[in-house]
Design an enzyme around this catalytic site. Structure first.
Site, PDB file in Angstrom:
ATOM      1  N   TYR A 198       0.662  -1.613   0.200  1.00 54.17           N
ATOM      2  CA  TYR A 198       0.002   0.547   0.124  1.00 54.17           C
ATOM      3  C   TYR A 198       0.835   1.097   0.229  1.00 54.17           C
ATOM      4  O   TYR A 198       2.593   1.429  -0.052  1.00 54.17           O
ATOM      5  CB  TYR A 198      -1.182  -0.195   1.256  1.00 54.17           C
ATOM      6  N   CYS A 199       0.480   2.151  -0.286  1.00 50.53           N
ATOM      7  CA  CYS A 199       1.204   4.086  -0.516  1.00 50.53           C
ATOM      8  C   CYS A 199      -0.163   4.883   0.030  1.00 50.53           C
ATOM      9  O   CYS A 199      -1.206   4.059  -0.208  1.00 50.53           O
ATOM     10  CB  CYS A 199       1.734   3.913  -1.430  1.00 50.53           C
ATOM     11  N   THR A 200       0.164   5.970  -0.825  1.00 52.56           N
ATOM     12  CA  THR A 200      -0.876   7.246   0.076  1.00 52.56           C
ATOM     13  C   THR A 200      -2.341   6.687  -0.946  1.00 52.56           C
ATOM     14  O   THR A 200      -3.129   7.248  -0.185  1.00 52.56           O
ATOM     15  CB  THR A 200       0.258   8.145  -0.090  1.00 52.56           C
ATOM     16  N   GLY A 202      -2.544   4.660  -3.821  1.00 53.72           N
ATOM     17  CA  GLY A 202      -2.344   3.762  -5.117  1.00 53.72           C
ATOM     18  C   GLY A 202      -1.178   4.022  -6.439  1.00 53.72           C
ATOM     19  O   GLY A 202      -0.850   2.600  -6.360  1.00 53.72           O
ATOM     20  N   ILE A 227      -3.912   4.335   0.937  1.00 53.30           N
ATOM     21  CA  ILE A 227      -4.964   4.923   2.292  1.00 53.30           C
ATOM     22  C   ILE A 227      -5.856   6.111   2.569  1.00 53.30           C
ATOM     23  O   ILE A 227      -7.091   5.754   3.295  1.00 53.30           O
ATOM     24  CB  ILE A 227      -3.849   5.524   2.959  1.00 53.30           C
TER      25      ILE A 227
END
Ligand code: ZN
Ligand code: ZN
Length: 359
Positions: A198-200, A202, A227
């Protein structure tokens, strides 16, 4: 035919923006898909988005598109149907910035780049269309019920430090291009487990998922919309929230709270705190975590040296700063974990972030 670039001065453009009566919505979107002729795609996009009075920054590459833009509210629907009219962009997720005054951009810039996310991959066989499976918030929660599932955070250390998913592992590097090979190495003996990245928003974890598949991993997933979207879904659907702490975002707020608890500590006194600030010394500008008490004590500086520096006469400050290359100045604890020699240096000097460069 409309011009393909702006020829008006920055000041004039900014003035025009502030004279606009209509409110704007700031939004972002990205998609990986093959673009044969990025320049031609760019030029077409530029004309259409100019007509829609769109401002912002867009990158176009052979691998896809990444956009941060604003649009007058009355044209929002028009923009959406325009995007939908491009076959490769059908069904695209558009993230709308909350708490935004719509004044973030005053000109439209569309640049053709090598990649939409710099990755350092030069293997021509690497294929962005072969990527991990999307998981939504519900699926994410279900998969992570299994203790065998591995959750991988593909953001920077300072983002991870103030907030991350329960049990998520961190890939301790400051750059995404370093993180990619590092992630494959760290997960080497977990090849057959379910891995969720995951990241901020996508865009990074989507590429990372493709990278791991390319490296022979099998069960790779990535969190759809990152997120930001997860937090929205949790609220909207009343799901259990597995994110702890704050989601770091680069705007004036420096983060929005997703979980209730504070998981980080002040870099100066060690008290629970997750407020990022930039050091007041303009020659330092270090990004670090500081509690209100330490902010008062150090006058919002990262160290005594920086506090002393800001009290020097301006002329002297300028002289001392001359020719010093700051580089990227971010406090990174994990870097030290990886470099024992630095760790020793740190333990000898008590308190305060390591990066003490007053000039
Ligand atoms: Zn403190
Ligand atoms: Zn400083």
């Amino acid at each position: 035919m409309a011009a393909l670039h702006n020829r008006i001065s920055q000041k004039e453009l900014k003035d025009r923006l502030y004279q606009e009566n209509e409110a704007r919505t700031t939004l972002s979107f990205y998609r990986y898909f093959p673009i044969k002729d990025p320049l031609q795609f760019r030029n077409q996009l530029f004309r259409s988005l100019c007509d829609l009075k769109v401002f912002g920054r867009i990158y176009v590459a052979h691998e896809g598109i990444n956009a941060q833009i604003s649009v007058p509210n009355s044209r929002f629907a028009g923009l959406k149907s325009y995007l939908e009219s491009i076959p490769s962009l059908q069904g695209i997720r558009v993230n709308i910035a909350i708490d935004d005054d719509g004044k973030s951009f005053w000109v439209l810039k569309i640049k053709v780049r090598d990649k939409i996310v710099a990755d350092g991959i030069d293997d021509p066989a690497f294929d962005m269309s072969w990527k991990g499976k999307y998981v939504d918030a519900e699926m994410f929660n279900r998969l992570t019920e299994d203790p065998q599932t591995i959750v991988v955070d593909m953001r920077n250390h300072y983002e991870y430090e103030v907030g991350h998913f329960e049990n998520a592992i961190e890939i301790p590097s400051d750059t995404f291009r370093e993180q990619l090979p590092m992630s494959a190495e760290m997960l080497q003996d977990k090849r057959d487990r379910n891995i969720i990245m995951y990241c901020t928003g996508g865009i990074r974890c989507e590429k990372a998922s493709a990278y791991l598949l390319h490296q022979g991993f099998r069960n790779v997933f990535h969190l759809e919309g990152g997120i930001i979207h997860y937090a929205n879904m949790v609220k909207e659907k009343g799901l259990e929230n597995k994110f702890r702490g704050k989601n770091f975002v680069f705007d004036n707020r420096m983060g929005e709270r997703v979980g209730e608890e504070v998981i980080a500590r002040c870099h100066q006194c060690g008290k629970p705190c997750d407020t990022h600030v930039n050091c007041q010394n303009p020659g330092c500008h270090l990004l670090f975590i500081q509690c209100p008490e330490c902010a008062a004590l150090y006058e919002s500086c990262c160290s005594e040296a920086c506090r002393e520096f800001i009290h020097l006469p301006t002329e002297q400050q300028k002289l001392l700063r001359k020719g010093v290359d700051k580089g990227r100045n971010v406090f990174n604890k994990s870097k030290r974990r990886l470099r024992p020699s630095l760790k020793q240096q740190m333990s000898s000097g008590k308190g305060g972030p390591s990066k003490v460069s007053p000039a």
